[in-house]
Design an enzyme around this catalytic site. Sequence first.
Site, mmCIF file in Angstrom:
data_model
loop_
_atom_site.group_PDB
_atom_site.id
_atom_site.type_symbol
_atom_site.label_atom_id
_atom_site.label_comp_id
_atom_site.label_asym_id
_atom_site.label_seq_id
_atom_site.Cartn_x
_atom_site.Cartn_y
_atom_site.Cartn_z
ATOM 1 N N ASP A 149 -8.352 18.841 -7.326
ATOM 2 C CA ASP A 149 -8.137 19.128 -5.908
ATOM 3 C C ASP A 149 -9.469 19.635 -5.351
ATOM 4 O O ASP A 149 -9.959 20.691 -5.746
ATOM 5 C CB ASP A 149 -7.047 20.199 -5.750
ATOM 6 C CG ASP A 149 -6.706 20.494 -4.289
ATOM 7 O OD1 ASP A 149 -7.607 20.418 -3.428
ATOM 8 O OD2 ASP A 149 -5.543 20.825 -4.014
ATOM 9 N N ARG A 207 2.588 -0.191 6.779
ATOM 10 C CA ARG A 207 2.875 0.660 5.622
ATOM 11 C C ARG A 207 1.905 0.383 4.493
ATOM 12 O O ARG A 207 1.504 1.280 3.746
ATOM 13 C CB ARG A 207 4.317 0.456 5.145
ATOM 14 C CG ARG A 207 4.613 1.141 3.818
ATOM 15 C CD ARG A 207 6.103 1.287 3.542
ATOM 16 N NE ARG A 207 6.850 0.074 3.779
ATOM 17 C CZ ARG A 207 6.930 -0.955 2.941
ATOM 18 N NH1 ARG A 207 6.241 -0.949 1.795
ATOM 19 N NH2 ARG A 207 7.672 -2.006 3.231
#
Length: 381
Positions: free
Chosen positions: A174, A50
Site C-alpha cells: 500500500d 465497465r
Amino acid sequence: MSYRLETKCIHGDKCEERKHSFGAVSVPIYQTATFAHPGIGRSTGYDYSRESNPTREELENFVTALECSCDTVACSTGMAALSLCLELFERGSHILCTDDLYGGSVRIFETVGKNKGLEFDYVDTSRRELVEKSIRENTKALYIETPSNPTMKVTDLKAMKEIALKYGLMLIVDNTFLTPYFQNPIVLGADIVIHSGTKFLGGHNDTLAGFVCTANEELKNKIRFLYKTVGCCLSPFDSFLLLRGIKTLGVRVEKQQSNAIKIANWLKEHKKVKNVYYVGLKDHKGYDVNLKQARGFGSMISFEVDSEETAIKILENVKVISYAESLGGVESLITYPMLQTHGDVPESIREELGINNRFLRLSVGIENTEDLIADIENALN
C-alpha cells in the site's frame, strides 16, 4: 524519451501524442455506458465502460507511468481496489500483514477475507526476523504498508522482496502515504501496489478512487479479468477529477512535506506533546530505511499528547484544520484514530500499537505553515 516525475504528472509518458478530439488539452469526459461497433467483429477499442473507457484509460496510463508498473486499474474506492486483490487468493491462503494497518484494511481482512476462507496474521514488518518467523506453509503473500497508518513504521521493501523470493510469496504494498511521487515499490520488487486514490492522488477531498498497479503481464491479465467481472470500475467523471488532481501532485506533496517538517519539529518542542511520529525526523527509527528507498517523507504526522482532555481540546477547537477522516488533500485534517480510522480494530491491539485516547493523526495540507501551527497552539490553549 524518458520524462521526469513533474512532467509525468502533467503529461504521463506520452508528451508527443496529442490525441484528444479537436486538440483538447484536457481529456474529454466520455460519459457513456456503451460504445457502438463499426461492424460485425469490429470494435473501436471500447465496447462497454465497465471494462474500459477512454477517460479512465488515460488516468490508468498516468498512474502506470508514475508507478513504473506494467498496468493499472482504477477502482471506485481504495477498498474496492483491496477487495479486487483478495480475489487473487484461494481458500486457505495465508497473508502476512504489517501489524499497524489502516483500520479499513483490517476490517475487510477480518470479515470479507475470512468469510472467503483466507487467513491473516499481523506482525511488525519493520523487523525482518519476525516476518520470516511468521511465515507458514500456506503463506501466499506479504501485505505491507510503509509508512504504516497511523504510527508511521517503515518497512524495508528490498528486505521484504528477498523474503518473498525465498518463500515464493507475492509482495503487495500500500503506497498511499508516500504516493508514486516519493516512492515506487514496484521498482523495489513489489508485485502489486495499491492506492487509495481518494487521498494524495486526488488531492482535493472531493472524490473516491482506488488503484491496483501490477508488475507483470501475468498479474495484469488476472487483475483485468477480475476487474471487468466484478465491475468495481471508476466512473468517467471521477476519472477526470483524478487526472486533474494528479497534474498538481508534485507541487502539492512538496508543499505538504515542507509544512509537515516544520510542524513535526514544532510539536517535538511542545510541553503537552509526548511523542511525535513523523518519518522525516532524523530520530525516527525508520528514517534511514525510508531515506534509502524513498525520495521524500510525506506529510502524515501522528502525535501523542499528555492527556485525553488535551486531545479532545485540540479536536474540538481547531479552526483552520478540520476534524475529519481521510487525508492527503490540500486542506489539513486531524483525526482521532481510536474512534475513526481504527475504530474496528480491537482495543487491546490498538493499545499495544499505541493508538490510545491521547493519539492524534494529522494530514498536513498546503496552507501557510505558521497559520497551521498557530491553529494547533490556539486549540491547545
